[in-house]
Design a protein around this motif. Sequence first.
Motif, PDB file in Angstrom:
ATOM      1  N   LYS A  97      -5.759   0.871  11.175  1.00  0.00           N
ATOM      2  CA  LYS A  97      -5.585  -0.403  10.319  1.00  0.00           C
ATOM      3  C   LYS A  97      -6.467  -0.160   9.038  1.00  0.00           C
ATOM      4  CE  LYS A  97      -4.823  -4.540  11.308  1.00  0.00           C
ATOM      5  NZ  LYS A  97      -4.397  -5.894  10.957  1.00  0.00           N
ATOM      6  N   VAL A  98      -7.782   0.086   9.343  1.00  0.00           N
ATOM      7  CA  VAL A  98      -8.881   0.306   8.501  1.00  0.00           C
ATOM      8  C   VAL A  98      -8.360   1.457   7.553  1.00  0.00           C
ATOM      9  CG1 VAL A  98     -11.235   0.853   8.117  1.00  0.00           C
ATOM     10  CG2 VAL A  98     -10.574  -0.521   9.931  1.00  0.00           C
ATOM     11  N   GLN A  99      -7.857   2.690   8.090  1.00  0.00           N
ATOM     12  CA  GLN A  99      -7.570   3.820   7.133  1.00  0.00           C
ATOM     13  C   GLN A  99      -6.510   3.335   6.426  1.00  0.00           C
ATOM     14  OE1 GLN A  99      -9.172   6.563   7.023  1.00  0.00           O
ATOM     15  NE2 GLN A  99      -7.790   6.767   5.297  1.00  0.00           N
ATOM     16  N   LYS A 100      -5.478   2.371   6.582  1.00  0.00           N
ATOM     17  CA  LYS A 100      -4.287   2.164   5.737  1.00  0.00           C
ATOM     18  C   LYS A 100      -5.031   1.310   4.488  1.00  0.00           C
ATOM     19  CE  LYS A 100      -0.190   0.859   4.574  1.00  0.00           C
ATOM     20  NZ  LYS A 100       0.327   1.781   3.700  1.00  0.00           N
ATOM     21  N   TRP A 101      -6.109   0.448   4.876  1.00  0.00           N
ATOM     22  CA  TRP A 101      -6.670  -0.485   3.873  1.00  0.00           C
ATOM     23  C   TRP A 101      -7.400   0.833   2.961  1.00  0.00           C
ATOM     24  CZ3 TRP A 101      -9.344  -4.122   7.610  1.00  0.00           C
ATOM     25  CH2 TRP A 101      -8.388  -5.035   8.266  1.00  0.00           C
ATOM     26  N   ARG A 102      -7.994   1.541   3.253  1.00  0.00           N
ATOM     27  CA  ARG A 102      -8.557   2.788   2.546  1.00  0.00           C
ATOM     28  C   ARG A 102      -7.655   3.444   1.944  1.00  0.00           C
ATOM     29  NH1 ARG A 102     -13.647   4.393   3.155  1.00  0.00           N
ATOM     30  NH2 ARG A 102     -14.953   3.719   5.054  1.00  0.00           N
ATOM     31  N   ASP A 103      -6.627   3.840   2.372  1.00  0.00           N
ATOM     32  CA  ASP A 103      -5.511   4.679   1.499  1.00  0.00           C
ATOM     33  C   ASP A 103      -4.938   3.803   0.468  1.00  0.00           C
ATOM     34  OD1 ASP A 103      -5.816   6.648   3.422  1.00  0.00           O
ATOM     35  OD2 ASP A 103      -4.220   6.339   4.665  1.00  0.00           O
ATOM     36  N   ASP A 104      -4.591   2.300   0.959  1.00  0.00           N
ATOM     37  CA  ASP A 104      -3.909   1.649  -0.305  1.00  0.00           C
ATOM     38  C   ASP A 104      -4.778   1.201  -1.286  1.00  0.00           C
ATOM     39  OD1 ASP A 104      -1.520   1.708   0.922  1.00  0.00           O
ATOM     40  OD2 ASP A 104      -1.559  -0.300   1.596  1.00  0.00           O
ATOM     41  N   LEU A 105      -6.329   1.038  -1.017  1.00  0.00           N
ATOM     42  CA  LEU A 105      -7.260   0.938  -2.170  1.00  0.00           C
ATOM     43  C   LEU A 105      -7.122   2.252  -3.039  1.00  0.00           C
ATOM     44  CD1 LEU A 105     -10.331  -0.842  -0.328  1.00  0.00           C
ATOM     45  CD2 LEU A 105      -9.138  -1.532  -2.452  1.00  0.00           C
ATOM     46  N   THR A 106      -7.295   3.249  -2.577  1.00  0.00           N
ATOM     47  CA  THR A 106      -7.126   4.393  -3.539  1.00  0.00           C
ATOM     48  C   THR A 106      -5.902   4.296  -4.272  1.00  0.00           C
ATOM     49  OG1 THR A 106      -8.303   5.799  -1.780  1.00  0.00           O
ATOM     50  CG2 THR A 106      -7.077   7.047  -3.328  1.00  0.00           C
TER      51      THR A 106
END
Length: 188
Positions: free
Chosen positions: A163-172
């Motif tokens: 979930k945290v990685q998804k947030w990171r990817d979407d921020l990028t």
Amino acid sequence: MECFMTLLHMCFRLFKFSSPSSGADDNGTDNPPLRGKYDVFISFRGEDTRFKITTSHLHAALLQRKIETYIDCNLQRGEKIGPALLEAIEKSTLSVIIFSQNYVSSTWCLEELVHILKCKQNSGKIVIPIFYDINPSDVQRQCGSYARAFAQLEKRFNDSIDKVQKWRDDLTTAASLSGLIIQKNQGN
């Protein structure tokens, strides 16, 4: 103030003759409403921007121009926050994401971001990022306050790190979109 006016101009041009609130154009001809219930959904971290030019003034200016705008103060009492926000995103034609110093400290903001980008990918919704008192590259690379917030999120969501990685990817992804930069004291 120039960036703020640029955003208003973009929204006004996009919705000038097709806002659900507009009714008829200058020739008296009725125009069909846009697909959504709202023209613009504004995603923001309240403690950073609610009463600053970036949110309250933008919201008021869009409404004054009959551009139907959703911000979280539109929630009805007793309404569940999560589903209502997700539905508002889906029923909006354009989403404005106001990235600020504390945006990623809110899991609500991050969930909005994920849903906004999902709607962009699936339905071609328009997304405009605003970088309020933060460098776009800091958002894209998650530096500074974003790095500190993600360190906390990784501890908090240790058992669901995907979930945290998804947030990171979407921020990028969102920070890579063409957007506007507003400095904290600009236009205040």
